[in-house]
Design a protein around this motif. Structure first.
Motif: not given
Length: 396
Positions: A251-257, A271-273, A292-295
């Motif tokens: 994503g532009e704001e964050a990398v999730h995996y 989230r990565d980093m 956890p809320r963000r995820l």
């Protein structure tokens, strides 16, 4: 040989245990491993069930090592009778025209340079093959069949057990307090007294900073407290490893995996980093409530079938040079001392790295190209090097 050991390894995590095993394979006869906690512990970066293993990487310095990486794990599996790699396939996703799509292009260039096959996916391909995803019309993907799960905790168990069987001495609950370098040996200081050795491997992960002054290392080592969440969604069968691959969403704001169901009856996501920067003594082993809320919000938007209740959170620490690439080298002027830093993404390479460290200290060289990870590169020697903490695609 100095009175004591031929080789000391500081740290018995993923890389330290691997180095100990591969030193024994190379014929080293007096190997000692010093671990500040207990063996196969959960207090470092190797305590969770799973890490992503993949060929899709941001630079060919890594992709060119992946054949040897998979070979090393196959060897360990055969010797230990313990499976550590589960192939699920892997998919990277991004919106067309964004920096994330540029990252996918960088992955493709790196795999092209290494002769690794992959497949480009349009949005219709993504929706057809992976209906678990809710994606926008501008999403593009990159698929690679060898992506999967490395069971990081099992890998530490396998390397540790094999090393013990080969006669390596392991001392848990032994904290290293200092290192004294000599022209032809080292003295490692511990709470129980000094220990001499001819050679030293430093695989201290996020505790490396405590030893850097003694090693003559002055580069900036940044620590980030990371956190993953396991969510027990209502449709877990849809996320079984034979139905759902490992994935990275750029994503532009964050990398999730994330991962399919493995180790726990839940889907794992992170989230990565995330950039929660800390000092070494500020690490925590209990996650906070905000992550956890963000995820969960990410899952609700993109993987709604996995957006269930939080089963558990786990933490670890990224330890990173300014360019977020590995440090894998011997100390300048001290070829009998080898240092590794994994920059927050080393688990998949742990066995191969252990083999390379063993080669550097037994035969003095490695057949693998590790030039990009030397201690003489700009991110290490230039104090004004601008930090880069996302795994960005490199220019063509």
């Amino acid at each position: 040989m100095a009175e004591g050991y031929s080789h000391i390894v500081i740290g018995a995590g993923a890389v330290g245990s691997a180095a100990a095993y591969w030193l024994s394979e190379a014929g080293a006869e007096r190997v000692l491993v010093l671990e500040q906690f207990y063996l196969v512990h959960t207090l470092g970066s190797s305590g969770d069930h799973s890490r992503i293993i993949r060929r899709a990487y941001h630079h060919e310095a890594y992709t060119r090592l992946t054949d040897a990486m998979f070979d090393a794990w196959a060897h360990v599996e055969e010797r230990s009778a313990l499976p550590v790699y589960l192939r699920t396939g892997g998919i990277d996703l991004a919106a067309a025209g964004t920096h994330g799509a540029d990252e996918l292009d960088g992955y493709a260039r790196a795999m092209d340079a290494a002769g690794i096959g992959y497949e480009r996916l349009g949005v219709d391909d993504v929706r057809e093959r992976h209906p678990q995803w809710r994606v926008e019309d501008d999403v593009v993907g990159l698929s690679q069949v060898d992506g999967g799960i490395l069971d990081i905790r099992r890998s530490v168990s396998a390397h540790t057990s094999l090393a013990m069987a080969a006669g390596v001495e392991l001392r848990p609950r032994t904290r290293v307090t200092g290192v004294r370098l000599r022209d032809r040996g080292v003295t490692v200081e511990t709470a129980d007294g000094p220990i001499d050795a001819d050679h030293l491997v430093v695989a201290a992960a996020s505790w490396l900073g405590d030893l850097m002054p003694d090693l003559g290392l002055r580069f900036r080592l940044t620590l980030s407290q990371e956190q993953v969440g396991y969510f027990s969604g209502p449709n877990l069968a849809d996320f079984a490893p034979d139905r759902f691959p490992i994935w990275i969403h750029h994503g532009e704001e964050a990398v999730h995996y994330g991962f399919p169901v493995y180790g726990e009856a839940a889907v794992k996501v992170a989230r990565d980093m995330r950039g929660h920067f800390i000092d070494s003594d500020q690490r925590v082993f209990v996650g906070d409530d905000d992550e956890p809320r963000r995820l969960h919000a990410f899952l609700a938007q993109h993987l709604p079938g996995a957006a269930g209740s939080l089963l558990m959170s786990k933490t670890c620490v990224y330890d990173m040079p300014a360019d977020r690439d590995f440090v894998l080298d011997t100390l300048p002027g001290h070829p009998h001392v080898a240092v590794f830093n994994g920059a927050g993404h080393a688990g998949k390479f742990a066995s191969l790295v252990g083999s390379i460290l063993a080669d550097l200290l037994t035969v003095g060289a490695t057949p693998h190209d590790i030039g990009a990870f030397r201690l003489t590169r700009p991110a290490i020697v230039d104090p004004d090097f601008e930090p880069v903490f996302r795994l960005r695609a490199q220019p063509a």
